[in-house]
Design a protein around this motif. Sequence first.
Motif, PDB file in Angstrom:
ATOM      1  N   LEU A 103      39.036 104.776 105.191  1.00 36.34           N
ATOM      2  CA  LEU A 103      37.827 105.163 104.464  1.00 36.34           C
ATOM      3  C   LEU A 103      37.930 106.526 103.796  1.00 36.34           C
ATOM      4  CD1 LEU A 103      36.543 102.768 105.990  1.00 36.34           C
ATOM      5  CD2 LEU A 103      34.548 104.199 106.398  1.00 36.34           C
ATOM      6  N   SER A 104      38.950 107.279 104.076  1.00 33.80           N
ATOM      7  CA  SER A 104      38.933 108.680 103.643  1.00 33.80           C
ATOM      8  C   SER A 104      40.288 109.164 103.170  1.00 33.80           C
ATOM      9  CB  SER A 104      38.458 109.584 104.788  1.00 33.80           C
ATOM     10  OG  SER A 104      39.420 109.584 105.829  1.00 33.80           O
ATOM     11  N   SER A 141      36.759  98.447 102.011  1.00 35.38           N
ATOM     12  CA  SER A 141      36.101  98.673 103.305  1.00 35.38           C
ATOM     13  C   SER A 141      34.584  98.795 103.225  1.00 35.38           C
ATOM     14  CB  SER A 141      36.654  99.956 103.943  1.00 35.38           C
ATOM     15  OG  SER A 141      38.059  99.891 104.072  1.00 35.38           O
ATOM     16  N   GLY A 142      34.040  98.950 102.026  1.00 34.47           N
ATOM     17  CA  GLY A 142      32.598  99.132 101.893  1.00 34.47           C
ATOM     18  C   GLY A 142      32.225 100.542 101.450  1.00 34.47           C
ATOM     19  N   ALA A 143      32.935 101.526 101.991  1.00 34.85           N
ATOM     20  CA  ALA A 143      32.671 102.914 101.613  1.00 34.85           C
ATOM     21  C   ALA A 143      33.979 103.678 101.572  1.00 34.85           C
ATOM     22  CB  ALA A 143      31.703 103.584 102.598  1.00 34.85           C
ATOM     23  N   PHE A 199      35.549 107.910 100.920  1.00 36.93           N
ATOM     24  CA  PHE A 199      35.246 109.343 100.800  1.00 36.93           C
ATOM     25  C   PHE A 199      36.537 110.080 100.468  1.00 36.93           C
ATOM     26  CE2 PHE A 199      32.479 107.454 103.961  1.00 36.93           C
ATOM     27  CZ  PHE A 199      31.238 108.024 103.762  1.00 36.93           C
ATOM     28  N   PHE A 209      30.063 103.982  97.687  1.00 33.97           N
ATOM     29  CA  PHE A 209      29.843 102.853  98.600  1.00 33.97           C
ATOM     30  C   PHE A 209      29.231 101.662  97.880  1.00 33.97           C
ATOM     31  CE2 PHE A 209      25.298 103.421  99.441  1.00 33.97           C
ATOM     32  CZ  PHE A 209      25.107 104.777  99.225  1.00 33.97           C
ATOM     33  N   LEU A 215      30.348  98.299 108.360  1.00 30.29           N
ATOM     34  CA  LEU A 215      29.880  99.655 108.039  1.00 30.29           C
ATOM     35  C   LEU A 215      28.377  99.747 107.822  1.00 30.29           C
ATOM     36  CD1 LEU A 215      32.909 100.239 107.595  1.00 30.29           C
ATOM     37  CD2 LEU A 215      32.287 101.521 105.551  1.00 30.29           C
ATOM     38  N   SER A 223      34.512 102.690 112.697  1.00 32.36           N
ATOM     39  CA  SER A 223      35.091 102.533 111.360  1.00 32.36           C
ATOM     40  C   SER A 223      35.231 103.836 110.587  1.00 32.36           C
ATOM     41  CB  SER A 223      34.221 101.574 110.535  1.00 32.36           C
ATOM     42  OG  SER A 223      34.081 100.331 111.207  1.00 32.36           O
ATOM     43  N   PHE A 270      26.201 103.083 107.847  1.00 33.93           N
ATOM     44  CA  PHE A 270      24.998 103.220 107.022  1.00 33.93           C
ATOM     45  C   PHE A 270      23.955 102.220 107.513  1.00 33.93           C
ATOM     46  CE2 PHE A 270      28.703 104.111 104.458  1.00 33.93           C
ATOM     47  CZ  PHE A 270      28.373 105.196 103.658  1.00 33.93           C
ATOM     48  N   MET A 328      37.603 112.162 109.952  1.00 37.89           N
ATOM     49  CA  MET A 328      38.180 111.409 108.826  1.00 37.89           C
ATOM     50  C   MET A 328      38.855 112.364 107.849  1.00 37.89           C
ATOM     51  SD  MET A 328      35.960 108.172 107.579  1.00 37.89           S
ATOM     52  CE  MET A 328      34.633 109.100 106.805  1.00 37.89           C
ATOM     53  N   PHE A 329      38.540 113.655 107.943  1.00 42.51           N
ATOM     54  CA  PHE A 329      39.038 114.640 106.969  1.00 42.51           C
ATOM     55  C   PHE A 329      39.883 115.735 107.625  1.00 42.51           C
ATOM     56  CE2 PHE A 329      35.062 112.790 105.644  1.00 42.51           C
ATOM     57  CZ  PHE A 329      35.388 112.286 104.401  1.00 42.51           C
TER      58      PHE A 329
END
Lengths: 381, 381
Positions: free
Chosen positions: A88-89, A117-119, A121, A294, B88, B117, B121, B298-299
Amino acid sequence: MARANDKKATDTAQRLSRAALTDFCRDVFIAHGLNHDDATLSAAVLVAADARGIPSHGVARLPRYVGGLETGTIVAGTAPQILHETPLSLALDARGAMGAPVSQQAMDAAIAKARTSGAGFATVRDSNHFGIAAWYAMAALEHDMIGIAMTNTAALGVPTHGTQAMFGTNPIAFAAPAERERAFVLDMSTTAVTYGKIEVYARQGQPLPAGWASDARGRQAVDAASLWESMNRYAGGGLHPLGGAGTALGGHKGYGLATMVDILSGVLSGHGFGQHLHDTPSAMGRVGHFFAAFRIDMFREASEFRRDMDQLLGELRASPPGEGQSRVYYAGLKEIEREDEAAESGVRVADNVVEALIAEGARVGVTLPPGVDRQRREPRS
Amino acid sequence: MARANDKKATDTAQRLSRAALTDFCRDVFIAHGLNHDDATLSAAVLVAADARGIPSHGVARLPRYVGGLETGTIVAGTAPQILHETPLSLALDARGAMGAPVSQQAMDAAIAKARTSGAGFATVRDSNHFGIAAWYAMAALEHDMIGIAMTNTAALGVPTHGTQAMFGTNPIAFAAPAERERAFVLDMSTTAVTYGKIEVYARQGQPLPAGWASDARGRQAVDAASLWESMNRYAGGGLHPLGGAGTALGGHKGYGLATMVDILSGVLSGHGFGQHLHDTPSAMGRVGHFFAAFRIDMFREASEFRRDMDQLLGELRASPPGEGQSRVYYAGLKEIEREDEAAESGVRVADNVVEALIAEGARVGVTLPPGVDRQRREPRS
């Protein structure tokens, strides 16, 4: 240029072909070491700002971009480094690269991850000015996604109850598609006004209107020239956050939004933040960005969403205007109408900016093509 | 209550134990048909608002919640329906349920999905007032996630250049953790001021300050009573967006933010939006919500993020205050300090609200426990 010509040059404008203007900027960037793809993208983002009626972020910045490339603030020929990646990122280190290409790479990655994946970032650290935030948020629209883009900037804004510039103009862009209506595209700085307005008032020797800025002691700034000088030395004073001074009209909300953008763009990316981000007269300081996309169909059918967007935006547009007003807009409507106009009549560029572009091009042997109608002078928008 | 007592009752306050106040509200909700869990959660969210110094969203609303339960605007004993779910995302139809429990369910789902995940949301349609948006955003903090919560509300705000109320006060909450500093918790309406302020000025017969509201013709509203009357009939006029009238100080930005919240809470959820959302004197109209959570790691390492947050927030807090100011805050700091104070000394509740609670309890045989110090009268905060 003689002082006597200043007024005429800044008050009049001409129309240039969008394609020709973009090619010109591309060729200048190539002459300063950008590869063809990065130069093309960087030029497109600059010219899009002018086409959308946001000249503060347009080709007028070309000399500053070139200055950055010449001084090494903007590094040509470097490849962004992946710091971390998940489904996702994506966290990128731009390593001082040009802002627009690495930002496009980051937003494209967010969209690709969202498709799967849907979203998705992406953060970018150690980057440079990326142009208009809307450019990246709007990239999500054709994929039936909601797009978000933010960046921090050099510190210019003063916290509620404070005196020192502790955050940037930190823009937020948010884009959502509609069907028959134009897309909703919000692109807003989180300060009340921009630094450029202070500069204009300082040059003209005019007192600042209420609600724009705080002086070095936290009072309403009136003397534009002394504020501008103080801000340039980071000696105190700066722009009010959106909502103005204190809390009476919500200045603490704008301050909070600016800090939110700094958290996502500066802290989450692992870049610097707050008062540590500085511009210099010749170049803009390094910054961090945040991007997200997203899928609408994570929640409901995209076609139903777009239909309801038509209703929401259409009702806003059709709502009655106040006295002395002709229309009610929604975010992005005015800009896309200007872009339509630019496609038909050319991109409006102020005469003094055209002159600066011609000079910038001449240094590297790149010629600005003649305007769509170089003889016709229009009042500046 | 005699008119002569009004001033005293609204200007003075007392301290009540947070636990006892929460139990009281819970028992009132149970008496009106909520199950134990929903009643407990709804009571906790209400009392949290008072503890954090936001009485407009606190136990003062209990009679309106009860009114909603009695008229059926708020439906007791209904279970939210899942409209759509992905790894998600979760789209819920509250079917008129109490706002807080379904909102907690939605935020918990977003957090659980983010744990698995990376991001989660949730939308909720056909819901009711959910209390303070910060409650849900803050739920992400202990999971080293960033939390977001939004809701649309009854239409009270007037678009830039417009005259009709076309959007609500549409709050945005955003929470991000720190290590030694308190968490950053932004919770802001996107209008310049709240409806409650218009009501207070209307009752007191005072002229409205500049920058608050537009009259039915789109001019600066001055006469609070006539504006309030017009707003209640949706006959024109309403609150300025954050940034005020027109575009000079960024009113179009607040308008854009309010519309963004409406898109995420109203359109994406499949609920209504804009001018179609109405309150009545006895009950608040149905609304939609949006929640999101995503993992910081994630970052980058969450511990590094929290350390940099300490620096960002610590520097803001330590930045020099302006003349006449004692401190610079960041979003959420004042509220958590009040919450600490409430834990020590009890939750401050205005005397007139205490009287209303006692009356509301008496209707269903629930007794408000005595205050921490019922004899001590404090000036209202």
